[in-house]
Design an enzyme around this catalytic site. Structure first.
Site, PDB file in Angstrom:
ATOM      1  N   CYS A 161       3.780 -12.019  17.327  1.00 22.34           N
ATOM      2  CA  CYS A 161       3.504 -13.165  17.301  1.00 22.34           C
ATOM      3  C   CYS A 161       4.674 -13.968  16.795  1.00 22.34           C
ATOM      4  O   CYS A 161       4.684 -15.359  16.979  1.00 22.34           O
ATOM      5  CB  CYS A 161       2.157 -13.800  16.794  1.00 22.34           C
ATOM      6  SG  CYS A 161       2.328 -13.882  14.976  1.00 22.34           S
TER       7      CYS A 161
ATOM      8  N   HIS B 249      -7.545   0.079  -1.796  1.00 18.25           N
ATOM      9  CA  HIS B 249      -6.470  -0.973  -1.914  1.00 18.25           C
ATOM     10  C   HIS B 249      -5.229  -1.132  -0.771  1.00 18.25           C
ATOM     11  O   HIS B 249      -4.247  -1.539  -0.916  1.00 18.25           O
ATOM     12  CB  HIS B 249      -5.666  -0.754  -3.392  1.00 18.25           C
ATOM     13  CG  HIS B 249      -6.657  -1.084  -4.418  1.00 18.25           C
ATOM     14  ND1 HIS B 249      -6.298  -0.549  -5.681  1.00 18.25           N
ATOM     15  CD2 HIS B 249      -7.687  -1.598  -4.307  1.00 18.25           C
ATOM     16  CE1 HIS B 249      -7.546  -0.864  -6.594  1.00 18.25           C
ATOM     17  NE2 HIS B 249      -8.319  -1.717  -6.062  1.00 18.25           N
TER      18      HIS B 249
ATOM     19  N   CYS C 158      -0.029  -9.011   9.715  1.00 18.47           N
ATOM     20  CA  CYS C 158       0.809 -10.165  10.066  1.00 18.47           C
ATOM     21  C   CYS C 158       0.004 -11.111   9.205  1.00 18.47           C
ATOM     22  O   CYS C 158      -1.189 -11.424   9.020  1.00 18.47           O
ATOM     23  CB  CYS C 158       0.317 -10.485  11.565  1.00 18.47           C
ATOM     24  SG  CYS C 158       1.219 -12.117  12.003  1.00 18.47           S
TER      25      CYS C 158
ATOM     26  N   GLY D  74      -7.565  10.404 -12.765  1.00 10.72           N
ATOM     27  CA  GLY D  74      -6.341   9.986 -12.739  1.00 10.72           C
ATOM     28  C   GLY D  74      -6.483   8.460 -12.610  1.00 10.72           C
ATOM     29  O   GLY D  74      -5.336   7.795 -11.899  1.00 10.72           O
TER      30      GLY D  74
HETATM   31  P1  OAD Z   1      -2.991   3.343 -13.908  1.00 15.82           P
HETATM   32  O1  OAD Z   1      -1.376   3.673 -14.063  1.00 15.82           O
HETATM   33  O2  OAD Z   1      -3.531   2.173 -14.486  1.00 15.82           O
HETATM   34  O3  OAD Z   1      -3.529   4.677 -14.556  1.00 15.82           O
HETATM   35  C1  OAD Z   1      -3.132   5.845 -14.248  1.00 15.82           C
HETATM   36  C2  OAD Z   1      -3.767   6.875 -15.115  1.00 15.82           C
HETATM   37  O4  OAD Z   1      -3.535   8.226 -14.696  1.00 15.82           O
HETATM   38  C3  OAD Z   1      -3.934   6.918 -16.581  1.00 15.82           C
HETATM   39  O5  OAD Z   1      -5.043   6.860 -16.982  1.00 15.82           O
HETATM   40  C4  OAD Z   1      -3.095   8.283 -17.036  1.00 15.82           C
HETATM   41  O6  OAD Z   1      -3.665   8.583 -17.952  1.00 15.82           O
HETATM   42  C5  OAD Z   1      -3.615   9.100 -15.720  1.00 15.82           C
HETATM   43  N1  OAD Z   1      -2.678  10.181 -15.498  1.00 15.82           N
HETATM   44  C6  OAD Z   1      -1.322  10.157 -15.976  1.00 15.82           C
HETATM   45  N2  OAD Z   1      -0.809  11.355 -15.434  1.00 15.82           N
HETATM   46  C7  OAD Z   1      -1.917  12.135 -14.942  1.00 15.82           C
HETATM   47  C8  OAD Z   1      -2.137  13.574 -14.618  1.00 15.82           C
HETATM   48  N3  OAD Z   1      -0.929  14.247 -14.258  1.00 15.82           N
HETATM   49  N4  OAD Z   1      -3.336  14.090 -13.988  1.00 15.82           N
HETATM   50  C9  OAD Z   1      -4.194  13.006 -14.268  1.00 15.82           C
HETATM   51  N5  OAD Z   1      -4.230  11.840 -14.664  1.00 15.82           N
HETATM   52  C10 OAD Z   1      -3.035  11.271 -15.170  1.00 15.82           C
HETATM   53  O7  OAD Z   1      -3.381   3.554 -12.379  1.00 15.82           O
HETATM   54  P2  OAD Z   1      -4.611   3.158 -11.639  1.00 15.82           P
HETATM   55  O8  OAD Z   1      -5.913   3.512 -12.573  1.00 15.82           O
HETATM   56  O9  OAD Z   1      -4.775   4.059 -10.066  1.00 15.82           O
HETATM   57  O10 OAD Z   1      -4.128  -1.795  -7.829  1.00 15.82           O
HETATM   58  O11 OAD Z   1      -4.539   1.738 -11.311  1.00 15.82           O
HETATM   59  C11 OAD Z   1      -5.706   1.038 -10.572  1.00 15.82           C
HETATM   60  C12 OAD Z   1      -4.964  -0.044  -9.965  1.00 15.82           C
HETATM   61  O12 OAD Z   1      -4.180  -0.932 -10.543  1.00 15.82           O
HETATM   62  C13 OAD Z   1      -3.883   0.474  -8.634  1.00 15.82           C
HETATM   63  O13 OAD Z   1      -4.594   0.867  -7.535  1.00 15.82           O
HETATM   64  C14 OAD Z   1      -3.155  -1.052  -8.437  1.00 15.82           C
HETATM   65  C15 OAD Z   1      -2.871  -1.258 -10.015  1.00 15.82           C
HETATM   66  O14 OAD Z   1      -2.912  -2.677 -10.363  1.00 15.82           O
HETATM   67  C16 OAD Z   1      -3.512  -2.626  -6.901  1.00 15.82           C
HETATM   68  O15 OAD Z   1      -2.334  -2.751  -6.674  1.00 15.82           O
HETATM   69  C17 OAD Z   1      -4.717  -3.592  -6.290  1.00 15.82           C
END
Ligand code: OAD
Length: 261
Positions: free
Chosen positions: A171, A137, A145, A208
């Site tokens: 640019c 991501h 740019c 996570g």
């Molecule tokens: P989320 O915020 O959706 O999920 C975070 C996860 O981490 C959850 O399942 C929690 O239960 C878990 N969690 C919390 N604390 C933790 C800990 N101490 N140890 C392990 N796990 C823990 O975040 P992502 O799954 O990363 O995309 O989100 C995916 C994408 O959605 C991001 O990259 C972003 C967002 O929209 C873009 O910006 C394109």
């Protein structure tokens, strides 16, 4: 210290695998103080990430979007990699491990930068410089740019007080954060590399992530279909738990180093 059966099975599988794919999400940085997207504290003022992280929002109000990214950059710049980032960076010093992240916080890279000092104390003949993570991501600390697509790394504070003070390209055009926004395609090179690693992995470690954002979450499905043993580390069940042969509930900063030591 991991003592129960499931943890031991996971440790053994990781220790004996020929190829390991690791997919991380925001939870791996939780112990570093970076807020997750969908947990409490994931909002900024009254805005949901889904309404600010879009090309339409940037076109409508680049100052507001840059103000949000400036705030996130400042917040993350004060955070350091935790024990999970360090353990994963050391793991990628072995050619068998490919690290793929959805995170834009750069903490996996900072942990990789810290590995050479640790290599001296380890067994250098078995280790190489850590491979850089595949950042599906993008990065909070890179700019692109909006017209000529030139990219540059940048850690300077963002001045979002007016349109003129926002980052500009040579640019003359406005620059945007070099991250993937909702509705945008991922860099095909990074995605292909992640999918290839998924098809070759015999173990897939998922740390996570809520597993609801595609195509990133699909990488785990590819690995699972190709026969990889899926191990998940997350305090909660997620959309990917159904694929996990082993779910380890806990904080990544505690569980991951114990799995990989
Ligand atoms: P989320 O915020 O959706 O999920 C975070 C996860 O981490 C959850 O399942 C929690 O239960 C878990 N969690 C919390 N604390 C933790 C800990 N101490 N140890 C392990 N796990 C823990 O975040 P992502 O799954 O990363 O995309 O989100 C995916 C994408 O959605 C991001 O990259 C972003 C967002 O929209 C873009 O910006 C394109």
């Amino acid at each position: 210290m991991l003592t129960d059966d499931r943890s031991e099975r996971a440790r053994l599988a990781l220790g004996t695998a020929d190829r390991v794919l690791v997919l991380t999400g925001a939870g791996v940085s939780h112990a570093s103080g970076v807020p997750t997207f969908r947990g409490g504290g994931g909002f900024w003022r009254e805005h949901r990430p889904e309404t600010l992280a879009t090309a339409e929002a940037f076109e409508r109000d680049p100052r507001l979007v840059w103000e949000w990214y400036g705030w996130r950059r400042e917040l993350v710049a004060q955070c350091a990699p935790n024990a999970a980032h360090h353990a994963l960076a050391l793991a990628t010093s072995r050619a068998v491990v490919t690290l793929v992240t959805q995170n834009v916080d750069g903490l996996h890279d900072l942990a990789a930068d810290a590995v050479p000092a640790r290599l001296d104390e380890a067994q250098p003949q078995q280790l190489q410089a850590p491979a850089r993570p595949i950042t599906l991501h993008g990065s909070l600390f890179a700019l692109r740019c909006t017209v000529c697509d030139v990219r540059r790394a940048d850690r300077t504070p963002i001045d979002a007080s007016s349109l003129e003070t926002l980052p500009h390209c040579r640019c003359g055009a406005l620059m945007r954060p070099d991250v993937v926004w909702f509705g945008e395609a991922l860099d095909p090179v990074g995605l292909d590399a992640a999918v290839t690693a998924a098809t070759q992995a015999d173990v897939c470690l998922v740390v996570g992530t809520s597993g609801v954002v595609y195509p990133a979450a699909g990488v785990v499905e590819v690995a699972s279909r190709a026969g990889a043993l899926v191990i998940e580390v997350n305090p909660e069940p997620t959309a990917l738990t159904r694929l996990a042969a082993i779910h380890l509930s806990g904080d990544a900063a505690e569980v991951v180093p114990a799995l990989l030591d």
